[in-house]
Design a protein around this motif. Structure first.
Motif, PDB file in Angstrom:
ATOM      1  N   GLY A  78       7.765   3.654  -4.393  1.00  0.00           N
ATOM      2  CA  GLY A  78       9.015   3.285  -3.662  1.00  0.00           C
ATOM      3  C   GLY A  78      10.401   3.061  -3.649  1.00  0.00           C
ATOM      4  O   GLY A  78      11.293   2.816  -3.434  1.00  0.00           O
TER       5      GLY A  78
ATOM      6  N   LYS B 163       6.810  -5.342  -8.381  1.00  0.00           N
ATOM      7  CA  LYS B 163       6.207  -5.400  -6.526  1.00  0.00           C
ATOM      8  C   LYS B 163       5.430  -6.272  -7.521  1.00  0.00           C
ATOM      9  O   LYS B 163       5.602  -7.675  -8.176  1.00  0.00           O
ATOM     10  CB  LYS B 163       5.078  -3.856  -6.965  1.00  0.00           C
ATOM     11  CG  LYS B 163       3.662  -3.934  -8.145  1.00  0.00           C
ATOM     12  CD  LYS B 163       3.102  -4.836  -7.984  1.00  0.00           C
ATOM     13  CE  LYS B 163       2.251  -4.987  -8.598  1.00  0.00           C
ATOM     14  NZ  LYS B 163       0.830  -5.548  -9.153  1.00  0.00           N
TER      15      LYS B 163
ATOM     16  N   HIS C  75       7.486   1.884   0.777  1.00  0.00           N
ATOM     17  CA  HIS C  75       7.879  -0.093  -0.139  1.00  0.00           C
ATOM     18  C   HIS C  75       6.924  -0.615   0.402  1.00  0.00           C
ATOM     19  O   HIS C  75       6.781  -1.634  -0.441  1.00  0.00           O
ATOM     20  CB  HIS C  75       8.574  -0.146   1.072  1.00  0.00           C
ATOM     21  CG  HIS C  75      10.413  -0.134   1.189  1.00  0.00           C
ATOM     22  ND1 HIS C  75      11.316  -0.121   0.102  1.00  0.00           N
ATOM     23  CD2 HIS C  75      11.337   0.360   2.127  1.00  0.00           C
ATOM     24  CE1 HIS C  75      12.012   0.492   0.539  1.00  0.00           C
ATOM     25  NE2 HIS C  75      12.166   0.550   1.747  1.00  0.00           N
TER      26      HIS C  75
ATOM     27  N   GLN D  68       7.091  -3.335  -2.231  1.00  0.00           N
ATOM     28  CA  GLN D  68       8.017  -3.167  -3.711  1.00  0.00           C
ATOM     29  C   GLN D  68       9.157  -4.661  -3.274  1.00  0.00           C
ATOM     30  O   GLN D  68       8.798  -5.637  -2.023  1.00  0.00           O
ATOM     31  CB  GLN D  68       8.391  -2.290  -2.930  1.00  0.00           C
ATOM     32  CG  GLN D  68      10.278  -2.122  -4.062  1.00  0.00           C
ATOM     33  CD  GLN D  68      10.406  -0.571  -3.943  1.00  0.00           C
ATOM     34  OE1 GLN D  68      11.188  -0.400  -2.918  1.00  0.00           O
ATOM     35  NE2 GLN D  68      10.680   0.464  -4.668  1.00  0.00           N
TER      36      GLN D  68
ATOM     37  N   THR E 274      11.169  -5.405  -0.315  1.00  0.00           N
ATOM     38  CA  THR E 274      12.598  -4.165   0.219  1.00  0.00           C
ATOM     39  C   THR E 274      11.769  -3.698   1.656  1.00  0.00           C
ATOM     40  O   THR E 274      10.595  -3.632   1.674  1.00  0.00           O
ATOM     41  CB  THR E 274      12.746  -2.988  -0.447  1.00  0.00           C
ATOM     42  OG1 THR E 274      11.209  -2.803  -1.143  1.00  0.00           O
ATOM     43  CG2 THR E 274      12.961  -3.682  -1.950  1.00  0.00           C
ATOM     44  N   TYR E 275      12.230  -3.052   2.577  1.00  0.00           N
ATOM     45  CA  TYR E 275      12.536  -2.541   3.930  1.00  0.00           C
ATOM     46  C   TYR E 275      12.958  -1.680   4.495  1.00  0.00           C
ATOM     47  O   TYR E 275      14.256  -1.778   3.725  1.00  0.00           O
ATOM     48  CB  TYR E 275      11.501  -3.389   4.826  1.00  0.00           C
ATOM     49  CG  TYR E 275      12.789  -4.784   5.175  1.00  0.00           C
ATOM     50  CD1 TYR E 275      13.906  -5.016   5.635  1.00  0.00           C
ATOM     51  CD2 TYR E 275      12.725  -6.423   4.385  1.00  0.00           C
ATOM     52  CE1 TYR E 275      14.813  -5.859   5.592  1.00  0.00           C
ATOM     53  CE2 TYR E 275      13.899  -7.153   4.787  1.00  0.00           C
ATOM     54  CZ  TYR E 275      14.880  -7.108   4.483  1.00  0.00           C
ATOM     55  OH  TYR E 275      15.462  -8.320   4.610  1.00  0.00           O
TER      56      TYR E 275
ATOM     57  N   LYS F 198      11.759   5.410  -1.847  1.00  0.00           N
ATOM     58  CA  LYS F 198      12.087   5.152  -0.333  1.00  0.00           C
ATOM     59  C   LYS F 198      13.134   3.973  -0.539  1.00  0.00           C
ATOM     60  O   LYS F 198      14.895   4.223  -0.476  1.00  0.00           O
ATOM     61  CB  LYS F 198      11.463   4.065  -0.178  1.00  0.00           C
ATOM     62  CG  LYS F 198      11.575   4.056   1.859  1.00  0.00           C
ATOM     63  CD  LYS F 198      11.063   5.106   2.340  1.00  0.00           C
ATOM     64  CE  LYS F 198      11.108   4.783   4.014  1.00  0.00           C
ATOM     65  NZ  LYS F 198      11.021   5.667   4.402  1.00  0.00           N
ATOM     66  N   GLU F 199      13.305   3.524  -1.682  1.00  0.00           N
ATOM     67  CA  GLU F 199      15.134   2.356  -2.243  1.00  0.00           C
ATOM     68  C   GLU F 199      15.839   3.223  -2.696  1.00  0.00           C
ATOM     69  O   GLU F 199      17.055   2.916  -2.880  1.00  0.00           O
ATOM     70  CB  GLU F 199      14.434   0.795  -3.306  1.00  0.00           C
ATOM     71  CG  GLU F 199      15.345   0.310  -3.287  1.00  0.00           C
ATOM     72  CD  GLU F 199      15.653  -0.426  -2.302  1.00  0.00           C
ATOM     73  OE1 GLU F 199      16.214  -0.990  -2.098  1.00  0.00           O
ATOM     74  OE2 GLU F 199      14.835  -0.352  -1.018  1.00  0.00           O
TER      75      GLU F 199
END
Length: 308
Positions: free
Chosen positions: A150, A11, A168, A35, A307-308, A153-154
């Protein structure tokens, strides 16, 4: 044997404000955490046996890293055993492939601890939510809950990508563990870490709160991220911990000055308590050029993105 591998992302802090020093020695903060794609790979295996206890074994590709209770991944496994392992018997094997620099302000250790919580949640079929794990993770460190959010989500294979707290990017308040998911930043990044480590405790203890002259406007930054208003984003990319770290560690000040000369008006900031300096890049080409120049100066230099 069962195995889960987690992408344990680092991060950066898009902002970091310290509001006050608390009586228990901690600090009240308000910051925006984002992130990034730079990540460690954490593989966790569960070997069931009849030994009557749960053992922990840690390996890593960095020989200088501890493999015992000084390692956050080990601590995370021990925490899960304490909470959910009484009736189990076997061995937890944790293999960490490190890419994120150590003691860099990028939450590398925290991301490893978070990955172990996620992996054992799956391997032991516990059904924990992101909130459940964040509450546990706060016992390990203030950056662990955000790493949990994070990673949810990732890593869609963990089955928690649609959890309300999977994100993120987030605003962190309190001691850093009161988290609010927000729309994050889309940007290429260059990160460069001077060849020193910085003690987070030293930075917070040495920070003179009454001498901070410039602070981020968190509400304005959150709105700008939602609107993709990069001018306002950059205006509020302020880390008050720079007041101590840049003075105490001339190498960090020199590195920040060097990066600023490369990027003109682009946002350049220290992440966390340092010493890593990062810059937002307008495009892939700019990021690559800056990476090549900075790599010659600091070995631990990375070209990545959010990241997104």
């Amino acid at each position: 044997m069962q195995r889960i591998q987690v992408k344990a992302c680092g991060k950066i802090n898009l902002s970091l404000d310290v509001k006050k020093r608390l009586e228990n020695g901690y600090h009240q903060v308000e910051m925006v955490m984002q992130q990034i794609l730079l990540h460690d790979d954490v593989a966790v295996r569960w070997f069931e046996n009849q030994n009557g206890r749960v053992e922990i074994e840690v390996s890593t590709n960095r020989p200088y890293l501890p493999r015992d209770s000084r390692n956050l991944a080990y601590k995370a496994a021990h925490l899960m055993i304490r909470q959910y392992g009484e009736a189990r018997s076997g061995k937890i094997r944790i293999d960490i492939k490190k890419r994120i620099p150590v003691a860099a302000g990028l939450a590398g250790g925290s991301s490893n601890g978070a990955a172990v919580l996620h992996a054992l949640n799956q391997l032991w079929s516990l059904g924990l939510t992101v909130k459940d794990m964040c509450e546990m993770g706060s016992e390990l460190g203030s950056d662990v809950p955000f790493s949990i959010m994070g990673q949810a989500k990732e890593n869609p294979d963990l089955g928690l990508a649609n959890d309300p707290l999977a994100a993120h990017c987030a605003v962190a308040r309190g001691t850093g563990t009161d988290l609010e998911p927000i729309i994050g930043l889309k940007s290429h990044l260059v990160l460069t870490k001077p060849s020193i480590g910085v003690s987070t405790a030293e930075v917070y203890q040495g920070l003179a709160l009454d001498k901070i002259e410039e602070r981020p406007n968190t509400a304005e930054l959150v709105a700008a991220l939602a609107e993709k208003n990069y001018k306002i984003i950059q205006k509020n990319m302020i880390n008050v911990l720079e007041n101590f770290t840049l003075t105490r560690y001339p190498n960090v000040m020199y590195t920040k000055n060097k990066v600023e000369r490369l990027f003109n008006e682009e946002a350049v900031l220290m992440s966390g308590s340092g010493p890593t300096i990062f810059a937002l890049c307008r495009n892939r080409g700019e990021a690559q050029r800056a990476y090549e120049e900075l790599k010659a100066y600091n070995k631990e230099t990375f070209w990545t993105r959010t990241t997104y």
